[in-house]
Design a protein around this motif. Sequence first.
Motif, PDB file in Angstrom:
ATOM      1  N   GLN A  84       0.854  -1.179   0.000  1.00 29.63           N
ATOM      2  CA  GLN A  84       0.000   0.000   0.000  1.00 29.63           C
ATOM      3  C   GLN A  84       0.892   1.232   0.000  1.00 29.63           C
ATOM      4  O   GLN A  84       1.911   1.272   0.691  1.00 29.63           O
ATOM      5  CB  GLN A  84      -0.912   0.027   1.230  1.00 29.63           C
ATOM      6  N   THR A  85       0.508   2.232  -0.783  1.00 27.79           N
ATOM      7  CA  THR A  85       1.313   3.444  -0.914  1.00 27.79           C
ATOM      8  C   THR A  85       0.528   4.657  -0.446  1.00 27.79           C
ATOM      9  O   THR A  85      -0.641   4.813  -0.796  1.00 27.79           O
ATOM     10  CB  THR A  85       1.758   3.641  -2.372  1.00 27.79           C
ATOM     11  N   GLU A  86       1.175   5.498   0.336  1.00 28.01           N
ATOM     12  CA  GLU A  86       0.554   6.729   0.816  1.00 28.01           C
ATOM     13  C   GLU A  86       1.457   7.912   0.477  1.00 28.01           C
ATOM     14  O   GLU A  86       2.637   7.932   0.827  1.00 28.01           O
ATOM     15  CB  GLU A  86       0.335   6.659   2.332  1.00 28.01           C
ATOM     16  N   ASP A  87       0.877   8.889  -0.220  1.00 26.27           N
ATOM     17  CA  ASP A  87       1.634  10.085  -0.602  1.00 26.27           C
ATOM     18  C   ASP A  87       1.603  11.078   0.550  1.00 26.27           C
ATOM     19  O   ASP A  87       0.549  11.578   0.941  1.00 26.27           O
ATOM     20  CB  ASP A  87       1.020  10.708  -1.860  1.00 26.27           C
ATOM     21  N   LEU A  88       2.772  11.358   1.110  1.00 20.12           N
ATOM     22  CA  LEU A  88       2.888  12.274   2.245  1.00 20.12           C
ATOM     23  C   LEU A  88       3.409  13.642   1.838  1.00 20.12           C
ATOM     24  O   LEU A  88       3.797  14.444   2.681  1.00 20.12           O
ATOM     25  CB  LEU A  88       3.808  11.673   3.312  1.00 20.12           C
ATOM     26  N   THR A  89       3.408  13.902   0.541  1.00 18.35           N
ATOM     27  CA  THR A  89       3.959  15.158   0.033  1.00 18.35           C
ATOM     28  C   THR A  89       3.061  16.333   0.404  1.00 18.35           C
ATOM     29  O   THR A  89       1.864  16.330   0.088  1.00 18.35           O
ATOM     30  CB  THR A  89       4.122  15.101  -1.493  1.00 18.35           C
ATOM     31  N   GLU A  95       6.192  22.503  -3.924  1.00 17.09           N
ATOM     32  CA  GLU A  95       6.789  23.738  -4.449  1.00 17.09           C
ATOM     33  C   GLU A  95       8.298  23.638  -4.555  1.00 17.09           C
ATOM     34  O   GLU A  95       8.921  24.282  -5.398  1.00 17.09           O
ATOM     35  CB  GLU A  95       6.395  24.910  -3.546  1.00 17.09           C
ATOM     36  N   LYS A  96       8.886  22.808  -3.689  1.00 14.86           N
ATOM     37  CA  LYS A  96      10.343  22.617  -3.714  1.00 14.86           C
ATOM     38  C   LYS A  96      10.753  21.384  -4.524  1.00 14.86           C
ATOM     39  O   LYS A  96      11.897  20.949  -4.459  1.00 14.86           O
ATOM     40  CB  LYS A  96      10.860  22.479  -2.289  1.00 14.86           C
ATOM     41  N   SER A  97       9.784  20.814  -5.268  1.00 11.61           N
ATOM     42  CA  SER A  97      10.042  19.617  -6.104  1.00 11.61           C
ATOM     43  C   SER A  97      10.511  18.432  -5.259  1.00 11.61           C
ATOM     44  O   SER A  97      11.395  17.675  -5.652  1.00 11.61           O
ATOM     45  CB  SER A  97      11.060  19.929  -7.206  1.00 11.61           C
ATOM     46  N   ILE A  98       9.893  18.287  -4.086  1.00 17.32           N
ATOM     47  CA  ILE A  98      10.208  17.164  -3.198  1.00 17.32           C
ATOM     48  C   ILE A  98       8.976  16.278  -3.097  1.00 17.32           C
ATOM     49  O   ILE A  98       7.856  16.764  -2.913  1.00 17.32           O
ATOM     50  CB  ILE A  98      10.616  17.654  -1.799  1.00 17.32           C
ATOM     51  N   ARG A  99       9.186  14.980  -3.230  1.00 10.68           N
ATOM     52  CA  ARG A  99       8.090  14.012  -3.114  1.00 10.68           C
ATOM     53  C   ARG A  99       8.388  13.046  -1.987  1.00 10.68           C
ATOM     54  O   ARG A  99       9.485  12.495  -1.885  1.00 10.68           O
ATOM     55  CB  ARG A  99       7.904  13.259  -4.430  1.00 10.68           C
ATOM     56  N   LEU A 123      10.052   4.516   3.728  1.00 16.84           N
ATOM     57  CA  LEU A 123       9.813   5.922   3.445  1.00 16.84           C
ATOM     58  C   LEU A 123      10.758   6.377   2.345  1.00 16.84           C
ATOM     59  O   LEU A 123      11.974   6.264   2.475  1.00 16.84           O
ATOM     60  CB  LEU A 123      10.031   6.759   4.711  1.00 16.84           C
ATOM     61  N   GLU A 124      10.180   6.882   1.244  1.00 20.89           N
ATOM     62  CA  GLU A 124      10.964   7.361   0.114  1.00 20.89           C
ATOM     63  C   GLU A 124      10.831   8.880   0.009  1.00 20.89           C
ATOM     64  O   GLU A 124       9.729   9.423   0.056  1.00 20.89           O
ATOM     65  CB  GLU A 124      10.498   6.720  -1.190  1.00 20.89           C
ATOM     66  N   ILE A 125      11.953   9.544  -0.139  1.00 17.52           N
ATOM     67  CA  ILE A 125      11.980  10.990  -0.325  1.00 17.52           C
ATOM     68  C   ILE A 125      12.792  11.282  -1.586  1.00 17.52           C
ATOM     69  O   ILE A 125      13.957  10.881  -1.680  1.00 17.52           O
ATOM     70  CB  ILE A 125      12.592  11.712   0.893  1.00 17.52           C
ATOM     71  N   GLN A 126      12.168  11.964  -2.529  1.00 19.96           N
ATOM     72  CA  GLN A 126      12.831  12.243  -3.811  1.00 19.96           C
ATOM     73  C   GLN A 126      12.828  13.744  -4.070  1.00 19.96           C
ATOM     74  O   GLN A 126      11.804  14.421  -3.930  1.00 19.96           O
ATOM     75  CB  GLN A 126      12.115  11.516  -4.950  1.00 19.96           C
ATOM     76  N   ASN A 127      13.991  14.241  -4.452  1.00 23.91           N
ATOM     77  CA  ASN A 127      14.091  15.629  -4.893  1.00 23.91           C
ATOM     78  C   ASN A 127      14.721  15.666  -6.274  1.00 23.91           C
ATOM     79  O   ASN A 127      14.819  14.625  -6.942  1.00 23.91           O
ATOM     80  CB  ASN A 127      14.887  16.470  -3.883  1.00 23.91           C
ATOM     81  N   LYS A 128      15.145  16.819  -6.697  1.00 23.71           N
ATOM     82  CA  LYS A 128      15.693  16.940  -8.054  1.00 23.71           C
ATOM     83  C   LYS A 128      17.005  16.172  -8.218  1.00 23.71           C
ATOM     84  O   LYS A 128      17.360  15.767  -9.323  1.00 23.71           O
ATOM     85  CB  LYS A 128      15.915  18.416  -8.390  1.00 23.71           C
TER      86      LYS A 128
END
Length: 288
Positions: A84-89, A95-99, A123-128
């Motif tokens: 199961q996936t939950e978007d915590l963005t 606005e800072k291109s962080i997911r 927990l996955e955190i992605q930026n540019k």
Amino acid sequence: MDAELAEVRALQAEIAALRRACEDPPAPWEEKSRVQKSFQAIHQFNLEGWKSSKDLKNQLGHLESELSFLSTLTGINIRNHSKQTEDLTSTEMTEKSIRKVLQRHRLSGNCHMVTFQLEFQILEIQNKERLSSAVTDLNIIMEPTECSELSEFVSRAEERKDLFMFFRSLHFFVEWFEYRKRTFKHLKEKYPDAVYLSEGPSSCSMEIRSASRPGFELVIVWRIQIDEDGKVFPRLDLLTKVPQRALELDKNRAIETAPLSFRTLVGLLGIEAALESLIKSLCAEENN
């Protein structure tokens, strides 16, 4: 071992995506975009050659064969998996291109005779610039098993939230457990009058007795240990049970130094040969 486990998970994801494509074939004008979307999170495959459901089924068979080979190689078989996936963005992150995404996984499987269930969060955190991921929660449920020595290791893996250590160490632990069991069983069959397995071949101890030396007994304690880094190794100790009179007559302290001498013997001959040498030395008089 880490690379093999990562490949197993990747192959399983590929198989699931291929199976969905086979069972629900898209319209011709949608096929390419839908299949590419299914694989976007897995690998960048070249799908131009896949023109029909038959091509997908052939590839599915190939991947299942590779997965079966890896399962045979590692002894680890994953039977069921759900995610199961939950978007915590947040708006500020967007606005800072962080997911920021939280994945909740549940899976069950086995490593030879050891059955397990896992529940964990990633927990996955992605930026540019990069994508980072970390296991934030891990719960391991082990089915009742003969391997009582695993309990402390499981608790440590849960505390450290280390999935890779769990799978890697479990694989090598089971290999050592099976080797110990085979060795004890073999020695019992070969020397039935000298070797005693009071708790069965799956236990960690073996007794050696001699009919010609009443009251004299050697006990082998063979533990399988897992250190803080997940390294699995055997530890063999020799315990002696001898009459008090024999201790008094042992001027050369052979009985006292026997445990240390046994460890040296294991280092020189190997485990199985050292155990057999010990049995033969205790029962030498009976064979003459």
